[in-house]
Enzyme design. Sequence first.
Site, PDB file in Angstrom:
ATOM      1  N   ARG A 148     -40.486 -52.325 -76.000  1.00  0.00           N
ATOM      2  CA  ARG A 148     -41.029 -51.895 -74.717  1.00  0.00           C
ATOM      3  C   ARG A 148     -40.792 -50.400 -74.572  1.00  0.00           C
ATOM      4  O   ARG A 148     -39.697 -49.919 -74.869  1.00  0.00           O
ATOM      5  CB  ARG A 148     -40.345 -52.637 -73.572  1.00  0.00           C
ATOM      6  CG  ARG A 148     -41.038 -52.486 -72.236  1.00  0.00           C
ATOM      7  CD  ARG A 148     -40.219 -53.071 -71.105  1.00  0.00           C
ATOM      8  NE  ARG A 148     -39.151 -52.151 -70.683  1.00  0.00           N
ATOM      9  CZ  ARG A 148     -38.364 -52.368 -69.628  1.00  0.00           C
ATOM     10  NH1 ARG A 148     -38.494 -53.475 -68.918  1.00  0.00           N
ATOM     11  NH2 ARG A 148     -37.436 -51.497 -69.303  1.00  0.00           N
ATOM     12  N   TYR A 160     -38.100 -46.281 -63.011  1.00  0.00           N
ATOM     13  CA  TYR A 160     -37.600 -47.552 -63.534  1.00  0.00           C
ATOM     14  C   TYR A 160     -37.678 -47.588 -65.056  1.00  0.00           C
ATOM     15  O   TYR A 160     -38.636 -47.114 -65.666  1.00  0.00           O
ATOM     16  CB  TYR A 160     -38.429 -48.712 -62.967  1.00  0.00           C
ATOM     17  CG  TYR A 160     -38.288 -49.958 -63.791  1.00  0.00           C
ATOM     18  CD1 TYR A 160     -37.164 -50.772 -63.664  1.00  0.00           C
ATOM     19  CD2 TYR A 160     -39.240 -50.290 -64.756  1.00  0.00           C
ATOM     20  CE1 TYR A 160     -36.997 -51.883 -64.460  1.00  0.00           C
ATOM     21  CE2 TYR A 160     -39.077 -51.411 -65.551  1.00  0.00           C
ATOM     22  CZ  TYR A 160     -37.964 -52.200 -65.397  1.00  0.00           C
ATOM     23  OH  TYR A 160     -37.795 -53.289 -66.190  1.00  0.00           O
ATOM     24  N   ASP A 213     -43.831 -52.081 -69.014  1.00  0.00           N
ATOM     25  CA  ASP A 213     -43.536 -52.744 -67.746  1.00  0.00           C
ATOM     26  C   ASP A 213     -43.958 -51.855 -66.582  1.00  0.00           C
ATOM     27  O   ASP A 213     -43.463 -50.736 -66.430  1.00  0.00           O
ATOM     28  CB  ASP A 213     -42.032 -53.040 -67.663  1.00  0.00           C
ATOM     29  CG  ASP A 213     -41.660 -53.906 -66.464  1.00  0.00           C
ATOM     30  OD1 ASP A 213     -42.559 -54.247 -65.680  1.00  0.00           O
ATOM     31  OD2 ASP A 213     -40.475 -54.248 -66.334  1.00  0.00           O
ATOM     32  N   HIS A 215     -43.722 -53.000 -63.396  1.00  0.00           N
ATOM     33  CA  HIS A 215     -42.694 -53.402 -62.431  1.00  0.00           C
ATOM     34  C   HIS A 215     -43.221 -53.496 -61.009  1.00  0.00           C
ATOM     35  O   HIS A 215     -42.634 -52.957 -60.072  1.00  0.00           O
ATOM     36  CB  HIS A 215     -41.463 -52.502 -62.512  1.00  0.00           C
ATOM     37  CG  HIS A 215     -40.178 -53.262 -62.429  1.00  0.00           C
ATOM     38  ND1 HIS A 215     -39.408 -53.334 -61.296  1.00  0.00           N
ATOM     39  CD2 HIS A 215     -39.552 -54.024 -63.348  1.00  0.00           C
ATOM     40  CE1 HIS A 215     -38.353 -54.092 -61.521  1.00  0.00           C
ATOM     41  NE2 HIS A 215     -38.413 -54.529 -62.759  1.00  0.00           N
ATOM     42  N   GLU A 239     -46.710 -55.693 -68.234  1.00  0.00           N
ATOM     43  CA  GLU A 239     -45.852 -56.596 -67.468  1.00  0.00           C
ATOM     44  C   GLU A 239     -45.862 -56.280 -65.970  1.00  0.00           C
ATOM     45  O   GLU A 239     -45.828 -55.116 -65.575  1.00  0.00           O
ATOM     46  CB  GLU A 239     -44.426 -56.485 -68.012  1.00  0.00           C
ATOM     47  CG  GLU A 239     -43.408 -57.358 -67.316  1.00  0.00           C
ATOM     48  CD  GLU A 239     -42.015 -57.121 -67.844  1.00  0.00           C
ATOM     49  OE1 GLU A 239     -41.054 -57.435 -67.124  1.00  0.00           O
ATOM     50  OE2 GLU A 239     -41.870 -56.606 -68.980  1.00  0.00           O
ATOM     51  N   GLU A 265     -40.794 -62.934 -63.906  1.00  0.00           N
ATOM     52  CA  GLU A 265     -39.333 -62.896 -63.950  1.00  0.00           C
ATOM     53  C   GLU A 265     -38.709 -63.182 -62.591  1.00  0.00           C
ATOM     54  O   GLU A 265     -37.547 -63.570 -62.517  1.00  0.00           O
ATOM     55  CB  GLU A 265     -38.840 -61.560 -64.495  1.00  0.00           C
ATOM     56  CG  GLU A 265     -39.051 -60.365 -63.601  1.00  0.00           C
ATOM     57  CD  GLU A 265     -38.558 -59.080 -64.243  1.00  0.00           C
ATOM     58  OE1 GLU A 265     -37.778 -58.367 -63.596  1.00  0.00           O
ATOM     59  OE2 GLU A 265     -38.957 -58.785 -65.385  1.00  0.00           O
ATOM     60  N   ARG A 286     -43.081 -65.320 -67.626  1.00  0.00           N
ATOM     61  CA  ARG A 286     -41.784 -64.702 -67.892  1.00  0.00           C
ATOM     62  C   ARG A 286     -40.631 -65.350 -67.126  1.00  0.00           C
ATOM     63  O   ARG A 286     -39.549 -64.761 -67.003  1.00  0.00           O
ATOM     64  CB  ARG A 286     -41.840 -63.205 -67.571  1.00  0.00           C
ATOM     65  CG  ARG A 286     -42.897 -62.452 -68.378  1.00  0.00           C
ATOM     66  CD  ARG A 286     -42.572 -60.975 -68.478  1.00  0.00           C
ATOM     67  NE  ARG A 286     -41.322 -60.778 -69.174  1.00  0.00           N
ATOM     68  CZ  ARG A 286     -40.227 -60.273 -68.615  1.00  0.00           C
ATOM     69  NH1 ARG A 286     -40.213 -59.940 -67.332  1.00  0.00           N
ATOM     70  NH2 ARG A 286     -39.119 -60.123 -69.318  1.00  0.00           N
ATOM     71  N   GLU A 342     -37.420 -61.373 -74.093  1.00  0.00           N
ATOM     72  CA  GLU A 342     -36.788 -60.101 -73.765  1.00  0.00           C
ATOM     73  C   GLU A 342     -35.307 -60.163 -74.154  1.00  0.00           C
ATOM     74  O   GLU A 342     -34.651 -61.179 -73.970  1.00  0.00           O
ATOM     75  CB  GLU A 342     -36.913 -59.820 -72.270  1.00  0.00           C
ATOM     76  CG  GLU A 342     -36.303 -58.489 -71.856  1.00  0.00           C
ATOM     77  CD  GLU A 342     -36.456 -58.210 -70.370  1.00  0.00           C
ATOM     78  OE1 GLU A 342     -36.356 -57.029 -69.984  1.00  0.00           O
ATOM     79  OE2 GLU A 342     -36.680 -59.165 -69.602  1.00  0.00           O
ATOM     80  N   TRP A 405     -40.331 -52.362 -56.088  1.00  0.00           N
ATOM     81  CA  TRP A 405     -39.562 -51.805 -57.201  1.00  0.00           C
ATOM     82  C   TRP A 405     -39.947 -52.467 -58.500  1.00  0.00           C
ATOM     83  O   TRP A 405     -39.898 -53.667 -58.605  1.00  0.00           O
ATOM     84  CB  TRP A 405     -38.064 -52.000 -56.951  1.00  0.00           C
ATOM     85  CG  TRP A 405     -37.253 -51.229 -57.909  1.00  0.00           C
ATOM     86  CD1 TRP A 405     -37.034 -49.875 -57.889  1.00  0.00           C
ATOM     87  CD2 TRP A 405     -36.561 -51.721 -59.047  1.00  0.00           C
ATOM     88  NE1 TRP A 405     -36.248 -49.497 -58.935  1.00  0.00           N
ATOM     89  CE2 TRP A 405     -35.948 -50.615 -59.674  1.00  0.00           C
ATOM     90  CE3 TRP A 405     -36.399 -52.976 -59.622  1.00  0.00           C
ATOM     91  CZ2 TRP A 405     -35.186 -50.743 -60.827  1.00  0.00           C
ATOM     92  CZ3 TRP A 405     -35.652 -53.098 -60.751  1.00  0.00           C
ATOM     93  CH2 TRP A 405     -35.047 -51.986 -61.356  1.00  0.00           C
TER      94      TRP A 405
END
Length: 405
Positions: A148, A160, A213, A215, A239, A265, A286, A342, A405
């Site tokens: 990543r 991030y 990502d 995010h 992602e 996630e 995820r 991951e 975030w």
Amino acid sequence: MATITEAEVIVTSPGRNFVTLKVTTSDGVTGLGDATLNGRELAVASYLEDHLVPLLIGRDPARIEDTWHYLYKGAYWRRGPVTMTAISAVDTALWDIKGKVAGLPVYELLGGKAREGALVYGHASGGDVPELLDDVARFQELGYRAIRAQAAVPGSPGTYGIRHGTVATVYEPATGALPEEQPWSTEAYLDFAPRYLEAVRERFGFGFHLLHDVHHRLTPTEAGRLGRSLEEVRLFWMEDPTPAELQESFRQIRQSTTTPVAVGEVFNSIWDCQQLITERLIDYIRASVVHAGGITHLRRIFHLAELYQVRTGSHGATDLSPVSMSAAVHLDVTVPNFGIQEYMAHDPLTHEVFRPGYELIDGALHPSAAPGLGIELDEEAAARFPYDPKYLPVSRRTDGSVHDW
């Protein structure tokens, strides 16, 4: 018949806060389950101690499915991250016990291996493009076949995914007793991200999997535009392009780009991803063992995903303890629709408390063949690391308002 005689909640902070449930049976067999919910650890610890542990005493540890439904359906207020993380801990501990009683690793109880190891991806990052490229090279030298890539957006030093400091393999997003507040410009990010990902491909080519990502920081329209701009770099996935509360929004992203999408996630039940999977609005799910109801419930999610050609890509950040990572790898090697796992290396202090059985070989994690999950907890070491509040940052737009975030 053996029964559960004790269930102890252990909170420790060896570099990161972890909540662990240790279940003991009348035969003296113990099982471990991860109950860590990043930034809300004590809420889960209380839920376990005050509400679930009293329900476990005297129950048959072998009845995993029954216990899962007893804890889930026995509460009027279902689901949610605190509840499901607590149930996950119980479920994982019972699978650990079942494996030890049977004398088999958990992956054998799940049907045996479908592959030898679980392909993982590492987290390369940099404060600028040259630093990122050097970090990608470092991960390749370590044997990673999937990486990543994240670089700090100019003008947003707290972007991030950027590792701070010089520790070679540890990236830790959580900070101190109050959340760090970081500036964010979506416009600058949308301009910069395609350029640094193109730079990665220009230097290293296409002989490895490249991930990125977002995010949750974009609208569906912005995510579609980013996905189109990244099609030439052939991402393994993009992602969390947008917050997933509105599952329907992923239809717009799907119609806008062929870049594969991964999400999940923050999901804690099959209901969070049912539409995304059954309408094939994503390519990778995820959800993780610790936040989605343990091995029992995550396996249901993965089986549903298999029907719709959606592959797995479970969350594996440092806010999952080695207990969770062990459980994840045992499940990863058994499911036919596995995609990737991951993997973020824990702080060395973590391994003073947890002794994982899994091993990283040639860019893949291999589970222990020991009975159960193959992981040990040193309670004396855990006692040396008391709870230490840590929180993920808060992102603010250039106008000062709070951003996802």
